[in-house]
Design a protein around this motif. Structure first.
Motif, PDB file in Angstrom:
ATOM      1  N   TYR A  25      -1.293   2.997  -7.353  1.00 39.26           N
ATOM      2  CA  TYR A  25      -1.242   2.864  -5.985  1.00 39.26           C
ATOM      3  C   TYR A  25       0.109   3.539  -5.558  1.00 39.26           C
ATOM      4  O   TYR A  25       1.125   3.601  -6.185  1.00 39.26           O
TER       5      TYR A  25
ATOM      6  N   SER B  19      -0.401  -8.045   2.496  1.00 39.88           N
ATOM      7  CA  SER B  19       0.901  -7.662   1.724  1.00 39.88           C
ATOM      8  C   SER B  19       0.627  -6.924   0.221  1.00 39.88           C
ATOM      9  O   SER B  19      -0.688  -7.184  -0.170  1.00 39.88           O
ATOM     10  N   LEU B  20       1.308  -6.331  -0.310  1.00 43.95           N
ATOM     11  CA  LEU B  20       0.918  -5.461  -1.451  1.00 43.95           C
ATOM     12  C   LEU B  20       0.667  -6.312  -2.590  1.00 43.95           C
ATOM     13  O   LEU B  20      -0.097  -6.095  -3.350  1.00 43.95           O
ATOM     14  N   GLU B  21       1.304  -7.640  -2.426  1.00 42.19           N
ATOM     15  CA  GLU B  21       1.159  -8.312  -3.642  1.00 42.19           C
ATOM     16  C   GLU B  21      -0.183  -8.900  -3.755  1.00 42.19           C
ATOM     17  O   GLU B  21      -0.450  -9.696  -4.711  1.00 42.19           O
TER      18      GLU B  21
ATOM     19  N   ILE C  14       4.969  -4.149   2.634  1.00 38.53           N
ATOM     20  CA  ILE C  14       5.692  -4.428   1.162  1.00 38.53           C
ATOM     21  C   ILE C  14       7.176  -4.803   1.596  1.00 38.53           C
ATOM     22  O   ILE C  14       7.849  -4.457   2.671  1.00 38.53           O
TER      23      ILE C  14
ATOM     24  N   ASP D   8      -4.679   2.613  -2.715  1.00 40.49           N
ATOM     25  CA  ASP D   8      -4.689   1.547  -4.036  1.00 40.49           C
ATOM     26  C   ASP D   8      -5.934   1.903  -4.960  1.00 40.49           C
ATOM     27  O   ASP D   8      -7.156   1.634  -4.513  1.00 40.49           O
TER      28      ASP D   8
ATOM     29  N   TYR E 114      10.001  -7.211   5.553  1.00 38.52           N
ATOM     30  CA  TYR E 114       9.043  -6.357   5.105  1.00 38.52           C
ATOM     31  C   TYR E 114       8.909  -4.909   5.616  1.00 38.52           C
ATOM     32  O   TYR E 114       9.409  -4.911   6.937  1.00 38.52           O
TER      33      TYR E 114
ATOM     34  N   ILE F 285      -0.802   2.702   2.033  1.00 38.09           N
ATOM     35  CA  ILE F 285      -0.832   2.578   0.507  1.00 38.09           C
ATOM     36  C   ILE F 285      -2.304   2.993   0.094  1.00 38.09           C
ATOM     37  O   ILE F 285      -3.519   2.522   0.617  1.00 38.09           O
TER      38      ILE F 285
ATOM     39  N   HIS G 139      11.353  -3.033  -2.160  1.00 35.83           N
ATOM     40  CA  HIS G 139      10.381  -2.570  -2.950  1.00 35.83           C
ATOM     41  C   HIS G 139      10.486  -1.203  -3.222  1.00 35.83           C
ATOM     42  O   HIS G 139      10.705  -0.561  -2.590  1.00 35.83           O
TER      43      HIS G 139
ATOM     44  N   ARG H 140      -0.128  -1.667   4.513  1.00 34.19           N
ATOM     45  CA  ARG H 140       0.102  -2.940   3.838  1.00 34.19           C
ATOM     46  C   ARG H 140       1.513  -3.211   4.048  1.00 34.19           C
ATOM     47  O   ARG H 140       2.527  -2.352   4.291  1.00 34.19           O
TER      48      ARG H 140
END
Lengths: 176, 333
Positions: free
Chosen positions: B174, A173-175, B281, B270, B263, B268, B285, B279
């Motif tokens: 990102y 996950s992005l977090e 998200i 980064d 999700y 992504i 978001h 990823r």
């Protein structure tokens, strides 16, 4: 030095918290209020006025459970009070964070029990959702794991390593 | 009226888009006090050169039919020879780049700078692979090397950083930096298509190249990560430093599983992790953009979080960034 002492009943957790306060009137009272509000019993308050902009204050208190501690932390954060260190019963305290990730590949056949066990060494897998279109095809597995907030990078590294070993795709996950 | 002489190297989709905008906005540019005059158009097999200004309308028409060599000002002179001989203020380097060495753009940019001409490019590989060398060369010659169009198409990331975020220390950058992969992943989640079918649809619509490996395998995004890392975070990053994982292995089941739990899966780039990877998200978001859009999150110490969303490709959209660089350089000439 200020010193409080009172008898506490049914309060199981002893907490030592270090916070940084601006050296202005009323800031100490503002920081203590959330502790009392959420049922904490303050045992001692020690403050050290150094040359730094913020005055370091160490507060020792007792609370009923972790939920109360989380509420105290939330209130202090809302008041923009910086908490640098927290110890519970003498052990450094981390906030738990739930991470979600997907594994793609032969997740079941590559010993899913072992995968979960290895993740459990750095956290606790709390949810596993498996989609297996055909036993011969790749499966997709979404997992959720509770991990110490301070160990997130380590958790990602451990999962990356085991995915490489088992030829699985890791979508985190992005977090994280 | 400021007269600025331009050389256009590469007259493909982007090059033609830039010239179409130039013809369409001639008066608009004049009102800004700018007279942009193209003195050479270079292609692989020859060039159209005229010190008095190239007949651009005719060049566009012929290039559209693949007959630029029928232009009355056409000669077989190679781009490197033209750059050696022609005097101009700004070179627009708009060729596609080779990922191994960054050629032919690397040679074009280096020679243009050596000859004392500013450079504006949309070409990622030469900037990503030779960032320090080309910047040092431009610095020594007191020239500008600009490449806003190389990252995020129409989205003004680098110029926003340069002009509006000077007081900020950039903590992280990102986002979704590749339109093709975003289209494919969006179609998988929205229409339930497999990766293969979504990719075929993207090819039919011209969103994906016939060989979409660079996009799907994350290479294109990685080049952008290198450029962002070096120019916005002042890192000294090499392309080989980036960990790259594309979307080729993403199954429809994984996309649907992600959706079930709130999700979406996005490729992504980064910068602070120096990583390109799919990823998860949250659906709400701001980076969850659809179609072939790009979205970039910039986190800085003073401004906080900024989110930029826009078209990451397309000749017209990319031209917006190219003109932003041209006009900025012209102001200093």
């Amino acid at each position: 030095m200020l010193f409080f002492n009172s008898h506490s009943l049914f309060l199981d957790m002893k907490v030592e918290m270090e916070i940084g306060l601006k050296d202005v009137p009323g800031s100490l009272l503002r920081s203590l209020e959330p502790i009392s509000k959420h049922g904490g019993n303050i045992l001692s308050v020690l403050h050290h006025r150094g040359e730094a902009e913020l005055v370091k204050v160490k507060i020792v208190f007792e609370i009923k459970d972790q939920k109360s501690l989380e509420l105290i932390q939330k209130s202090l954060r809302e008041k923009r009070i910086n908490m640098s260190e927290i110890f519970v019963e003498g052990r450094r305290y981390y906030e738990k964070k739930t991470i979600s990730f997907i594994l793609i590949g032969h997740v079941i056949d590559s010993d899913i029990r072992d995968t979960i066990d290895r993740i459990n060494r750095i956290g606790c897998v709390s949810d596993v959702d498996v989609v297996m279109p055909d036993p011969r095809e790749k499966s997709s597995v979404l997992m959720k794991a509770d991990v110490d907030n301070g160990s997130l990078d380590k958790a990602v590294t451990v999962i990356e390593k085991l995915c490489k070993e088992k030829n699985l795709v890791f979508v985190h996950s992005l977090e994280q | 009226m400021k007269k600025i002489k331009l050389v256009v190297v590469g007259f493909g989709v982007i090059g033609r888009g830039v010239i179409e905008i130039l013809l369409g906005k001639k008066e608009f540019l004049r009102d800004m006090g700018l007279d942009l005059d193209v003195v050479a158009l270079c292609e692989i097999d020859g060039s159209v050169v005229s010190g008095d200004g190239v007949d651009l309308g005719n060049a566009l028409e012929l290039a559209g039919k693949g007959e630029l060599n029928k232009h009355k000002q056409w000669s077989n002179r190679k781009s490197m020879d033209v750059l050696e001989e022609v005097e101009a203020d700004i070179v627009l380097e708009l060729t596609p780049g080779d990922i191994k060495k960054g050629e032919p753009g690397y040679g074009h940019i280096k020679n243009s700078l050596k000859k004392g001409m500013h450079v504006v490019t949309s070409n990622k590989p030469p900037i990503a692979l030779h960032y320090r060398e080309l910047h040092e060369l431009a610095g020594k010659k007191n020239l500008e090397l600009r490449y806003e169009a190389a990252v995020g198409g129409a989205i003004p990331i680098l110029n926003l950083h340069r002009k509006c975020l000077q007081i900020n220390e950039i903590k992280s950058v990102y986002g979704v930096l590749n339109g093709t992969t975003n289209y494919v992943l969006s179609k998988m989640v929205e229409d339930g298509l497999s990766l293969e079918n979504a990719l075929n649809e993207a090819k039919e619509l011209g969103i994906a190249e016939q060989d979409p490996s660079y996009d799907i395998d994350g290479v294109d995004t990685a080049l952008k990560v290198v450029i962002l890392a070096n120019s916005m975070l002042d890192m000294n990053v090499d392309f080989r430093d980036i960990r790259i994982q594309g979307i080729r292995d993403i199954t429809l089941e994984a996309v649907e599983l992600a959706k079930k739990h709130g999700y979406v899966i996005k490729l992504i780039g980064d910068v602070s992790r120096m990583e390109v990877s799919p990823r998860l998200i949250p659906v709400d978001h701001p980076l969850n953009v659809s179609d072939s859009l790009n979205a970039v999150m910039i986190d800085s110490d003073v401004a906080g979080e900024l989110i930029l969303v826009g078209h990451g490709a397309g000749a017209r959209e990319t031209s917006s960034s190219i003109y932003s660089d041209i006009i900025d350089i012209a102001a200093g000439i």
